[in-house]
Design an enzyme around this catalytic site. Sequence first.
Site, PDB file in Angstrom:
ATOM      1  N   ASP A 105       0.741  -1.204  -0.051  1.00 16.06           N
ATOM      2  CA  ASP A 105       0.085  -0.073   0.073  1.00 16.06           C
ATOM      3  C   ASP A 105       0.827   1.378  -0.146  1.00 16.06           C
ATOM      4  OD1 ASP A 105      -2.410  -1.618  -0.093  1.00 16.06           O
ATOM      5  OD2 ASP A 105      -2.683  -1.460   2.085  1.00 16.06           O
ATOM      6  N   GLY A 106       2.047   1.152   0.584  1.00 17.86           N
ATOM      7  CA  GLY A 106       2.973   2.413   0.720  1.00 17.86           C
ATOM      8  C   GLY A 106       3.347   2.746  -0.822  1.00 17.86           C
TER       9      GLY A 106
ATOM     10  N   ASN B 136      -3.883   8.934   2.263  1.00 20.51           N
ATOM     11  CA  ASN B 136      -4.082   8.283   3.491  1.00 20.51           C
ATOM     12  C   ASN B 136      -4.626   9.426   4.576  1.00 20.51           C
ATOM     13  OD1 ASN B 136      -4.506   5.747   2.951  1.00 20.51           O
ATOM     14  ND2 ASN B 136      -2.539   5.089   4.055  1.00 20.51           N
ATOM     15  N   ASP B 137      -3.516  10.319   4.834  1.00 21.00           N
ATOM     16  CA  ASP B 137      -3.620  11.083   6.112  1.00 21.00           C
ATOM     17  C   ASP B 137      -2.431  12.073   6.056  1.00 21.00           C
ATOM     18  OD1 ASP B 137      -1.371   9.704   7.178  1.00 21.00           O
ATOM     19  OD2 ASP B 137      -2.885   8.104   7.886  1.00 21.00           O
TER      20      ASP B 137
ATOM     21  N   LYS C 213      -4.814  19.611  23.706  1.00 21.96           N
ATOM     22  CA  LYS C 213      -3.352  18.990  24.213  1.00 21.96           C
ATOM     23  C   LYS C 213      -3.438  17.579  23.913  1.00 21.96           C
ATOM     24  CE  LYS C 213       0.127  19.748  27.793  1.00 21.96           C
ATOM     25  NZ  LYS C 213       0.230  20.312  29.070  1.00 21.96           N
TER      26      LYS C 213
ATOM     27  N   ASP D 184      -0.902  14.132  21.707  1.00 20.09           N
ATOM     28  CA  ASP D 184       0.359  13.640  21.143  1.00 20.09           C
ATOM     29  C   ASP D 184       0.236  13.909  19.718  1.00 20.09           C
ATOM     30  OD1 ASP D 184       1.102  12.566  23.534  1.00 20.09           O
ATOM     31  OD2 ASP D 184       1.304  10.630  22.893  1.00 20.09           O
TER      32      ASP D 184
ATOM     33  N   THR E  46      -8.708   3.335   7.428  1.00 22.55           N
ATOM     34  CA  THR E  46      -8.223   1.961   7.568  1.00 22.55           C
ATOM     35  C   THR E  46      -6.849   1.826   8.174  1.00 22.55           C
ATOM     36  OG1 THR E  46      -8.189   1.451   5.625  1.00 22.55           O
ATOM     37  CG2 THR E  46     -10.164   0.841   6.869  1.00 22.55           C
TER      38      THR E  46
ATOM     39  N   ALA F 161      -5.271   6.265  11.322  1.00 23.40           N
ATOM     40  CA  ALA F 161      -6.452   6.692  12.118  1.00 23.40           C
ATOM     41  C   ALA F 161      -7.141   5.691  12.816  1.00 23.40           C
ATOM     42  CB  ALA F 161      -7.478   7.501  11.065  1.00 23.40           C
TER      43      ALA F 161
END
Length: 296
Positions: free
Chosen positions: A72-73, A146-147, A174, A176, A187, A190
């Site tokens: 997928d990458g 993706n994100d 606040k 991470d 999927t 997230a």
Amino acid sequence: MEQFRNIGIIGRLGSSQVLDTIRRLKKFLLDRHLHVILEDTIAEVLPGHGLQTSTRKLLGEVCDLVIVVGGDGSLLGAARALARHNIPVLGINRGNLGFLTDIRPDELEQKVAEVLDGHYLVENRFLLQAEVRRHHEAIGQGDALNDVVLHPGKSTRMIEFEIYIDGQFVCSQKADGLIVATPTGSTAYALSAGGPIMHPKLDAIVIVPMYPHTLSGRPIVVDGNSELKIVVSKDLQIYPQVSCDGQNHFTCAPGDTITVSKKPQKLRLIHPLDHNYYEVCRTKLGWGSRLGSSDD
């Protein structure tokens, strides 16, 4: 259905399995008397290939279909480069999960033949575009299938930031970090952070806080045409990073603004006719199978 004559091949470097699959794919396509173009980086590790080569950026100008061999990458990287060309992309899985690259190597000839014969599905997946601005000047830009993720980088400190949607203040947090994901990315990272799974056909964006310092910090799903603005606190003592698909990275400073919105161009993702999104989720995420007593 569109008939494909000029086929581009992109592959993940550093894997002998990928190279073996590309050799099979190349032979199969040439046996069908198709014009095959290799991405130049793959061509360098395939001596004697005898094919036309092209950079990834230009591949979309000379092909009417691109086949990605890898995980997928690999497809994420190809999507960012090819979306602007509106060219269909097909994935052969040589990675781990295979949410996007859904053709198995053992069914390569059969499934690719079906696609070339016009038997396929097309999904239009939208991408996000992110921009980091400092003193009203853009210092970094990137796209993501993706994100887009705001995270502390190498620091272990939390990040303080404000979220605005379409110019309206939503909240300060606040945490991470923050994940802004497409349905395609729901999927991925997230999901690990507690976000919902969104069907790829939804026109929506999910905003997922990463380990927020409050019990009320929850994911929120917004309209896909929304413009998000994330303002990093001026009092922050670290320099967080923004990552697009975990592959492109930008360093932010306290007070910087990150805007995230839908990219105008979409990825045209090709699937075989028997593609079933819920079957993919069931297989890749380990969902339960049908009950033995089910008659349906």
